[in-house]
Scaffold this active site. Structure first.
Site, PDB file in Angstrom:
ATOM      1  N   HIS A 103      -6.883  26.902   8.809  1.00 23.08           N
ATOM      2  CA  HIS A 103      -6.257  27.567   9.965  1.00 23.08           C
ATOM      3  C   HIS A 103      -5.869  26.560  11.054  1.00 23.08           C
ATOM      4  O   HIS A 103      -5.997  26.832  12.251  1.00 23.08           O
ATOM      5  CB  HIS A 103      -7.181  28.625  10.570  1.00 23.08           C
ATOM      6  CG  HIS A 103      -7.470  29.793   9.673  1.00 23.08           C
ATOM      7  ND1 HIS A 103      -6.803  30.986   9.752  1.00 23.08           N
ATOM      8  CD2 HIS A 103      -8.361  29.943   8.657  1.00 23.08           C
ATOM      9  CE1 HIS A 103      -7.287  31.832   8.852  1.00 23.08           C
ATOM     10  NE2 HIS A 103      -8.224  31.216   8.163  1.00 23.08           N
ATOM     11  N   ASN A 143      -8.136  38.396   9.345  1.00 26.74           N
ATOM     12  CA  ASN A 143      -6.884  37.950   8.737  1.00 26.74           C
ATOM     13  C   ASN A 143      -5.882  39.096   8.733  1.00 26.74           C
ATOM     14  O   ASN A 143      -6.222  40.224   9.065  1.00 26.74           O
ATOM     15  CB  ASN A 143      -7.123  37.508   7.284  1.00 26.74           C
ATOM     16  CG  ASN A 143      -7.730  36.104   7.183  1.00 26.74           C
ATOM     17  OD1 ASN A 143      -7.633  35.302   8.114  1.00 26.74           O
ATOM     18  ND2 ASN A 143      -8.348  35.831   6.059  1.00 26.74           N
ATOM     19  N   TYR A 177     -18.811  28.316  11.025  1.00 26.44           N
ATOM     20  CA  TYR A 177     -17.981  28.113  12.228  1.00 26.44           C
ATOM     21  C   TYR A 177     -18.698  27.250  13.261  1.00 26.44           C
ATOM     22  O   TYR A 177     -18.148  26.279  13.792  1.00 26.44           O
ATOM     23  CB  TYR A 177     -17.557  29.466  12.803  1.00 26.44           C
ATOM     24  CG  TYR A 177     -16.583  30.180  11.882  1.00 26.44           C
ATOM     25  CD1 TYR A 177     -15.243  30.247  12.176  1.00 26.44           C
ATOM     26  CD2 TYR A 177     -17.003  30.742  10.685  1.00 26.44           C
ATOM     27  CE1 TYR A 177     -14.344  30.872  11.323  1.00 26.44           C
ATOM     28  CE2 TYR A 177     -16.129  31.364   9.823  1.00 26.44           C
ATOM     29  CZ  TYR A 177     -14.796  31.424  10.148  1.00 26.44           C
ATOM     30  OH  TYR A 177     -13.910  32.028   9.291  1.00 26.44           O
TER      31      TYR A 177
HETATM   32  C1  HEM Z   1     -17.258  31.727   3.467  1.00 26.67           C
HETATM   33  C2  HEM Z   1     -15.993  31.886   3.735  1.00 26.67           C
HETATM   34  C3  HEM Z   1     -15.351  31.205   4.898  1.00 26.67           C
HETATM   35  C4  HEM Z   1     -15.656  30.023   5.482  1.00 26.67           C
HETATM   36  C5  HEM Z   1     -16.773  29.068   5.089  1.00 26.67           C
HETATM   37  C6  HEM Z   1     -14.724  29.814   6.562  1.00 26.67           C
HETATM   38  C7  HEM Z   1     -14.681  28.701   7.347  1.00 26.67           C
HETATM   39  C8  HEM Z   1     -13.789  28.482   8.362  1.00 26.67           C
HETATM   40  C9  HEM Z   1     -13.717  27.295   9.154  1.00 26.67           C
HETATM   41  C10 HEM Z   1     -14.603  26.073   8.957  1.00 26.67           C
HETATM   42  C11 HEM Z   1     -12.741  27.475  10.066  1.00 26.67           C
HETATM   43  C12 HEM Z   1     -12.301  26.495  11.145  1.00 26.67           C
HETATM   44  C13 HEM Z   1     -12.959  26.918  12.427  1.00 26.67           C
HETATM   45  C14 HEM Z   1     -12.774  25.961  13.557  1.00 26.67           C
HETATM   46  O1  HEM Z   1     -12.524  24.771  13.332  1.00 26.67           O
HETATM   47  O2  HEM Z   1     -12.900  26.410  14.711  1.00 26.67           O
HETATM   48  C15 HEM Z   1     -12.202  28.771   9.860  1.00 26.67           C
HETATM   49  C16 HEM Z   1     -11.218  29.329  10.615  1.00 26.67           C
HETATM   50  C17 HEM Z   1     -10.834  30.623  10.478  1.00 26.67           C
HETATM   51  N1  HEM Z   1     -11.266  31.523   9.537  1.00 26.67           N
HETATM   52 FE1  HEM Z   1     -12.595  31.232   8.120  1.00 26.67          FE
HETATM   53  N2  HEM Z   1     -13.886  30.866   6.619  1.00 26.67           N
HETATM   54  C18 HEM Z   1     -14.230  31.753   5.621  1.00 26.67           C
HETATM   55  C19 HEM Z   1     -13.655  32.941   5.337  1.00 26.67           C
HETATM   56  C20 HEM Z   1     -12.806  33.568   6.182  1.00 26.67           C
HETATM   57  C21 HEM Z   1     -12.414  34.941   6.071  1.00 26.67           C
HETATM   58  C22 HEM Z   1     -12.876  35.918   4.990  1.00 26.67           C
HETATM   59  C23 HEM Z   1     -11.598  35.184   7.122  1.00 26.67           C
HETATM   60  C24 HEM Z   1     -10.958  36.474   7.490  1.00 26.67           C
HETATM   61  C25 HEM Z   1     -11.632  37.581   7.523  1.00 26.67           C
HETATM   62  C26 HEM Z   1     -11.470  33.983   7.896  1.00 26.67           C
HETATM   63  C27 HEM Z   1     -10.731  33.847   9.037  1.00 26.67           C
HETATM   64  C28 HEM Z   1     -10.620  32.705   9.767  1.00 26.67           C
HETATM   65  C29 HEM Z   1      -9.750  32.555  10.902  1.00 26.67           C
HETATM   66  C30 HEM Z   1      -8.863  33.622  11.518  1.00 26.67           C
HETATM   67  C31 HEM Z   1      -9.885  31.252  11.351  1.00 26.67           C
HETATM   68  C32 HEM Z   1      -9.113  30.611  12.490  1.00 26.67           C
HETATM   69  C33 HEM Z   1      -9.864  30.794  13.768  1.00 26.67           C
HETATM   70  C34 HEM Z   1      -9.048  30.193  14.894  1.00 26.67           C
HETATM   71  O3  HEM Z   1      -7.930  30.689  15.128  1.00 26.67           O
HETATM   72  O4  HEM Z   1      -9.533  29.249  15.526  1.00 26.67           O
HETATM   73  N3  HEM Z   1     -12.221  33.013   7.303  1.00 26.67           N
HETATM   74  N4  HEM Z   1     -12.854  29.381   8.804  1.00 26.67           N
END
Ligand code: HEM
Length: 715
Positions: free
Chosen positions: A88, A161, A375
């Site tokens: 992202h 999402n 996160y």
């Molecule tokens: C185990 C599964 C998942 C892991 C380990 C994971 C991990 C991460 C990580 C490491 C980031 C970067 C966060 C940052 O640097 O601030 C991120 C961002 C994000 N993830 Fe996940 N994610 C997973 C599943 C999901 C799922 C299922 C969704 C949706 C329901 C999702 C939605 C998002 C969104 C929207 C962001 C962007 C947040 C922003 O705009 O700063 N992720 N995720």
């Protein structure tokens, strides 16, 4: 410490008491620095006499180490970049507020969901998942939809999402999924795309991806705008009421402008012509006062009913059809302010699924559980230490008191000596708050089981809901989805991977789909799967999963190009323009050059864009103005041909006033008057109403566009 701002963002008003009472906005204003007739200083506050030349020993001599201004300026520049998000990375953000329509106290004790009079400040970040920070907006991908609610009880983050399911069932597989999806590690190719071997290799060997893969290949993967997509919390969460009773909940966001997508060819072209298309769209809409609005929807399920839907609510590859449990719309989010500084707000915002407030709790969804760790952990690296909650954009609007001290970039100055509990030196402060008085207490779920590393058998059916999604698509949507699969798999170089996707994934969803794709990508064996419903259960289509029935009664914020050239009849086209603008459309004249375009009737028009650098892919609809000379010039102009041809190919509303239809004919659009979404009229009043309806339909997907355009039609 930055000085308090002297002017408020965009509006130019003097802050202090912010008129709308948005507490987060007031708090952020305290951190803003708005130089307005200020002296330039170093970071130490020393005024500087010159910032153009370094300090040298003689005019042509070496630079001196004692030049503290040079050293500081270069040092600060050298460290301006921070690591981008590991996923992202590319996104855009906006501020706003959220209000419930009526109290939800029968479901949850969360304070921000009790009182319709309360406006809770929010910050939203929309994003793509795969690409780097500088990648294009309109790639085929999932979109992040993350909302931070700054509530009176602390921050609640709904990190969702634009698709209601996910690729995998257990967080343990997330690094594998993302490694497969990101560019290949040897050459870092391709950027921001899933159309490559490693992603499809993973898919072919991981049947649980089947449902989500269809969502990404559908038109949901190429939204028209961040303002026109749904959002989903994906996991099942819990709501806890005042008596401690829990209900399961799925969170939804419903855009008031409807759910709309681009055409795939258009999305690819926009990626080259305007890589910032979605970011610009969000920013411009807010500047224009066309504030994006989304309703919060809840699907609430009694815990006792958790087992009755034929799939496991803890499985994030499954959705709960709206036809079975309706989505209750409980409130509205309005995005009404752009960030003042992209880095400080959009880049430094740190969302975390673990940020919840009393009244909202988790379930045992194994994907959600892994996210609860990820996160916080990633943000320590990305934001340079453990103090990122103190960054202005992340700070709650309520006081923070605890004994978590020190570390890189600590802002708070903790006074006193009692940085531990229990203590007597500061009267036992900061002290815990009992649950009855608003302290967070986790839901007391009874848990009993063996320590096992395994997947629940209730997670085993990977194909029924994929098939339900496919069967719920309109014929046009299904055709787009099939084309997308042919495109993506056509880029996969290893034949064995293509074969496995067809045989082990697609054929188990729908043999017809598998056969069509197989033919396009040179695969001959689709396996021995009987025609339907062998893998998984019989499912009913869910009409809510199609975008065909979405809101299509508004042209608000739709971008409309009017093609004009010297000799245009100015008055008639100006009346069309103002009619469309009154309904909220953004209408621009596009011509052979910028500036004033002389008319044949003394009503000259101002061209904001030129055919040289503005393609029709950045508009929703096109009108060709009337006027002999104007139309003749456009009909001889290759860029004007391409402009209308592409609008036609991308299923957009096309209008022509009077002689304007000659351009459509010249560009090879045969019998334009009989084409869906093409409106012809000699007079403005005959054009506008039908044209408005055509624009409100978004796209005319039934139009047959596969005939190669002819360039030889007479003018
Ligand atoms: C185990 C599964 C998942 C892991 C380990 C994971 C991990 C991460 C990580 C490491 C980031 C970067 C966060 C940052 O640097 O601030 C991120 C961002 C994000 N993830 Fe996940 N994610 C997973 C599943 C999901 C799922 C299922 C969704 C949706 C329901 C999702 C939605 C998002 C969104 C929207 C962001 C962007 C947040 C922003 O705009 O700063 N992720 N995720």
């Amino acid at each position: 410490m930055p000085s308090r701002q002297t002017k408020s963002p965009l509006s130019g008003k003097i802050p202090g008491k912010i008129p709308d009472g948005n507490a987060k906005r007031e708090q952020l204003a305290l951190s803003e620095e708005r130089p307005d007739d200020e002296a330039l200083t170093t970071d130490q506050g020393v005024k500087i006499a010159s910032t153009d030349d370094s300090l040298k020993a003689g005019e042509r001599g070496p630079t001196l180490l004692e030049d503290f201004h040079l050293r500081e300026k270069i040092m600060r520049f050298d460290h301006e970049r921070i690591p981008e998000r590991v996923v992202h990375a590319r996104g855009a953000g906006a501020h706003g507020h959220f209000q419930v329509y009526k109290s939800l106290k029968q479901h949850t004790r969360a304070a921000f969901l009790q009182d319709p009079a309360v406006k809770t400040p929010v910050f939203v970040r929309f994003s793509t998942v795969v690409g780097s920070r500088g990648s294009a907006d309109t790639v085929r991908d999932v979109r992040g939809f993350a909302v931070k609610f700054y509530t009176s009880e602390g921050n609640f983050d709904l990190v969702g999402n634009n698709m209601p399911v996910f690729f995998i069932q257990d967080g343990m597989k997330f690094p594998d999924l993302v490694h497969a999806l990101k560019p290949h590690p040897n050459n870092e190719i391709p950027q921001a795309q899933s159309a490559h071997d490693s992603f499809w290799d993973f898919v072919s060997l991981t049947p649980e991806t089947a449902h989500m893969v269809l969502w990404v290949m559908s038109d949901r993967g190429i939204p028209r705008s961040y303002r026109m997509m749904e959002g989903f919390g994906v996991h099942t969460f819990r709501l806890i009421d005042h008596a401690g009773k829990a209900q399961l909940v799925k969170f939804h966001w419903k855009p008031l402008l409807g759910v709309h997508s681009l055409a795939w060819e258009e999305a690819q072209q926009i990626a080259g012509k305007d890589a910032d298309f979605h970011r610009r769209d969000l920013f411009d809409a807010i500047v224009a006062g066309a504030f994006p609005e989304f309703e919060l929807g809840l699907q609430i399920i009694d815990e006792a009913d958790a087992q009755k839907y034929g799939f496991d609510l803890l499985d994030p590859t499954k959705l709960l059809p709206e036809e079975i449990v309706p989505v209750e719309r409980v409130g509205k989010m309005t995005l009404d302010r752009n960030p003042v500084n992209f880095f400080a707000e959009v880049e430094q915002v740190a969302f975390c699924v673990g940020n919840v407030v009393p009244g909202i709790d988790f379930t045992n969804d194994p994907l959600l559980q892994a996210r609860l760790f990820s996160y916080l952990d990633t943000q320590i690296t990305r934001l340079g230490g453990p103090n990122f909650a103190e960054l202005p954009i992340n700070r709650p609007i309520v006081p923070v008191h605890n004994n978590q001290h020190d570390g890189f970039a600590r802002q708070t100055i903790n006074a006193g000596v009692a940085n531990y509990l229990p203590n007597s030196l500061s009267n036992g402060s900061p002290r815990p708050t009992p649950a009855a008085a608003g302290g967070y207490q986790h839901y007391q779920e009874r848990v009993d089981g063996h320590t096992v590393r395994m997947r629940s058998p209730t997670f085993q059916d990977h194909f029924s809901q994929a098939r339900m999604f496919l069967d719920s698509q309109s014929p046009a949507e299904r055709a787009h989805l099939t084309d997308a699969l042919c495109f993506e798999l056509g880029k996969v170089e290893r034949v064995a991977i293509r074969e496995r996707v067809v045989r082990d994934i697609l054929a188990k969803i729908d043999v017809g789909l598998a056969e069509t794709v197989a033919k396009a990508i040179g695969v001959t064996d689709v396996g021995k799967t009987p025609r339907r419903n062998t893998a998984g259960k019989e499912t009913q289509p869910s009409p809510a999963l199609s975008m065909a029935a979405t809101i299509s009664d508004t042209i608000a914020t739709r971008r409309i190009a009017i093609l004009v050239a010297p000799g245009v009849i100015g008055r008639s086209i100006a009346s069309v323009k103002s009619n469309l603008e009154k309904r909220g459309a953004v209408v621009e004249y596009v011509s052979v050059h910028l500036g004033t375009i002389p008319s044949s009737d003394g009503a000259d028009v101002e061209a904001l864009r030129s055919l040289l650098n503005t393609p029709s892919v950045v508009y929703d609809a096109v009108i060709v103005a009337d006027g002999d000379e104007s139309v003749t010039m456009l009909a001889q102009h290759p860029d004007a041909h391409r402009f209308v041809q592409e609008a036609f190919r991308h299923y957009k509303a096309l209008g022509a006033l009077g002689r304007g239809q000659a351009l459509l004919l010249a560009a090879g659009i045969e019998d334009p008057g009989s084409q869906p979404g093409v409106v012809l009229s000699p007079k403005p009043e005959g054009l506008v109403k039908e044209f408005r309806n055509a624009v409100a339909q978004h796209r005319h997907w039934t139009r047959v566009t596969n005939k190669p355009p002819q360039f030889s039609a007479p003018v």
